[in-house]
Design a protein around this motif. Structure first.
Motif, PDB file in Angstrom:
ATOM      1  N   HIS A   1     -16.202 -54.004 -16.837  1.00 58.25           N
ATOM      2  CA  HIS A   1     -15.301 -53.118 -17.590  1.00 58.25           C
ATOM      3  C   HIS A   1     -16.153 -52.161 -18.414  1.00 58.25           C
ATOM      4  N   ILE A   2     -15.790 -50.902 -18.372  1.00 54.17           N
ATOM      5  CA  ILE A   2     -16.517 -49.835 -19.055  1.00 54.17           C
ATOM      6  C   ILE A   2     -15.704 -49.428 -20.276  1.00 54.17           C
ATOM      7  N   HIS A   3     -16.280 -49.609 -21.450  1.00 50.93           N
ATOM      8  CA  HIS A   3     -15.576 -49.290 -22.693  1.00 50.93           C
ATOM      9  C   HIS A   3     -15.594 -47.789 -22.957  1.00 50.93           C
ATOM     10  N   LEU A   4     -14.462 -47.256 -23.355  1.00 55.53           N
ATOM     11  CA  LEU A   4     -14.330 -45.879 -23.820  1.00 55.53           C
ATOM     12  C   LEU A   4     -13.680 -45.967 -25.198  1.00 55.53           C
ATOM     13  N   ILE A   5     -14.478 -45.668 -26.221  1.00 56.86           N
ATOM     14  CA  ILE A   5     -14.024 -45.868 -27.597  1.00 56.86           C
ATOM     15  C   ILE A   5     -14.006 -44.539 -28.343  1.00 56.86           C
ATOM     16  N   PRO A   6     -12.815 -44.081 -28.753  1.00 55.95           N
ATOM     17  CA  PRO A   6     -12.756 -42.882 -29.593  1.00 55.95           C
ATOM     18  C   PRO A   6     -13.440 -43.161 -30.936  1.00 55.95           C
ATOM     19  N   ARG A   7     -14.193 -42.195 -31.426  1.00 52.69           N
ATOM     20  CA  ARG A   7     -14.907 -42.347 -32.695  1.00 52.69           C
ATOM     21  C   ARG A   7     -14.495 -41.242 -33.655  1.00 52.69           C
ATOM     22  N   PHE A   8     -14.529 -41.554 -34.934  1.00 54.26           N
ATOM     23  CA  PHE A   8     -14.074 -40.643 -35.966  1.00 54.26           C
ATOM     24  C   PHE A   8     -15.097 -40.614 -37.093  1.00 54.26           C
ATOM     25  N   HIS A   9     -15.303 -39.431 -37.675  1.00 54.18           N
ATOM     26  CA  HIS A   9     -16.198 -39.341 -38.828  1.00 54.18           C
ATOM     27  C   HIS A   9     -15.721 -40.331 -39.870  1.00 54.18           C
ATOM     28  N   GLY A  10     -16.646 -41.179 -40.349  1.00 51.04           N
ATOM     29  CA  GLY A  10     -16.322 -42.145 -41.384  1.00 51.04           C
ATOM     30  C   GLY A  10     -15.781 -43.471 -40.885  1.00 51.04           C
ATOM     31  N   ASP A  11     -15.665 -43.666 -39.541  1.00 46.78           N
ATOM     32  CA  ASP A  11     -15.128 -44.946 -39.054  1.00 46.78           C
ATOM     33  C   ASP A  11     -16.095 -46.105 -39.299  1.00 46.78           C
ATOM     34  N   VAL A  12     -17.377 -45.802 -39.444  1.00 43.92           N
ATOM     35  CA  VAL A  12     -18.382 -46.764 -39.909  1.00 43.92           C
ATOM     36  C   VAL A  12     -19.233 -46.032 -40.947  1.00 43.92           C
ATOM     37  N   PRO A  13     -19.798 -46.760 -41.885  1.00 48.51           N
ATOM     38  CA  PRO A  13     -20.557 -46.095 -42.947  1.00 48.51           C
ATOM     39  C   PRO A  13     -21.750 -45.267 -42.451  1.00 48.51           C
ATOM     40  N   ASP A  14     -22.475 -45.756 -41.436  1.00 42.22           N
ATOM     41  CA  ASP A  14     -23.664 -45.057 -40.953  1.00 42.22           C
ATOM     42  C   ASP A  14     -23.738 -45.191 -39.438  1.00 42.22           C
ATOM     43  N   PRO A  15     -23.256 -44.209 -38.695  1.00 35.56           N
ATOM     44  CA  PRO A  15     -23.238 -44.325 -37.235  1.00 35.56           C
ATOM     45  C   PRO A  15     -24.581 -44.053 -36.559  1.00 35.56           C
ATOM     46  N   ARG A  16     -25.603 -43.656 -37.340  1.00 39.60           N
ATOM     47  CA  ARG A  16     -26.893 -43.343 -36.720  1.00 39.60           C
ATOM     48  C   ARG A  16     -27.384 -44.515 -35.881  1.00 39.60           C
ATOM     49  N   GLY A  17     -27.913 -44.208 -34.731  1.00 40.95           N
ATOM     50  CA  GLY A  17     -28.412 -45.242 -33.835  1.00 40.95           C
ATOM     51  C   GLY A  17     -27.400 -45.620 -32.763  1.00 40.95           C
ATOM     52  N   GLY A  18     -26.118 -45.390 -33.034  1.00 44.73           N
ATOM     53  CA  GLY A  18     -25.080 -45.652 -32.034  1.00 44.73           C
ATOM     54  C   GLY A  18     -25.247 -46.977 -31.330  1.00 44.73           C
ATOM     55  N   VAL A  19     -25.372 -46.935 -30.011  1.00 45.89           N
ATOM     56  CA  VAL A  19     -25.490 -48.165 -29.231  1.00 45.89           C
ATOM     57  C   VAL A  19     -26.781 -48.919 -29.530  1.00 45.89           C
ATOM     58  N   ARG A  20     -27.760 -48.257 -30.109  1.00 46.86           N
ATOM     59  CA  ARG A  20     -29.001 -48.956 -30.474  1.00 46.86           C
ATOM     60  C   ARG A  20     -28.740 -50.057 -31.504  1.00 46.86           C
ATOM     61  N   ARG A  21     -27.647 -49.957 -32.236  1.00 53.42           N
ATOM     62  CA  ARG A  21     -27.326 -50.937 -33.268  1.00 53.42           C
ATOM     63  C   ARG A  21     -27.099 -52.333 -32.689  1.00 53.42           C
ATOM     64  N   CYS A  22     -26.927 -52.425 -31.388  1.00 51.99           N
ATOM     65  CA  CYS A  22     -26.712 -53.740 -30.775  1.00 51.99           C
ATOM     66  C   CYS A  22     -28.024 -54.493 -30.575  1.00 51.99           C
TER      67      CYS A  22
END
Length: 145
Positions: free
Chosen positions: A100-121
């Motif tokens: 299953h391929i995730h498609l996730i809408p993202r919004f400014h402010g949905d997490v405190p610091d989105p830098r790194g994106g998928v690298r955060r895993c």
């Protein structure tokens, strides 16, 4: 694969999903535990576990459905960005043994610091260290661990 679910007991092989859109070999279903409003998964109707099992024609069809789902969600939710991802294997976080391929809408402010994106895993994500010349940062190779 020993112990792998069969189509008869696979979450994605049973009917009853809330479908956003579909094609001949794939469907886009709303995630049961959405990470954000509009989070969907592109799922092959064929019971396969890995992205690497897709034929070239299936890759094209999956991408086409991903694009269609994105347009529908964009019109309804107006996200600022998108996260697209596959948890390819248990060590990557896959919890259902059906691609299953995730498609996730993202919004400014949905997490405190989105830098790194998928690298955060992964454990080596340190966005605060990324300032300046990124080429100066050391790459961690498997043999270095």
């Amino acid at each position: 694969m020993t112990g792998a679910p069969t189509p008869g007991d696979c979450l994605f092989c049973v009917p009853g999903h809330k479908i956003l859109c579909e094609s001949m070999r794939f469907y886009a279903r709303f995630d049961t535990f959405p990470a954000n409003c509009g989070h969907v998964e592109i799922v092959p109707r064929r019971h396969i576990v890995s992205l690497w099992e897709l034929s070239p024609d299936e890759v094209f069809e999956a991408w086409s459905l991903l694009t269609e789902a994105r347009a529908l969600l964009d019109a309804e939710h107006h996200p600022d960005a998108w996260t697209v991802g596959v948890n390819e294997g248990k060590a990557a976080g896959r919890s259902v043994d059906h691609l299953h391929i995730h498609l996730i809408p993202r919004f400014h402010g949905d997490v405190p610091d989105p830098r790194g994106g998928v690298r955060r895993c992964a454990p080596n994500c340190r966005p605060d260290e990324w300032g300046g010349d990124l080429s100066a940062h050391r790459t961690v190779h498997l043999e270095d661990r």
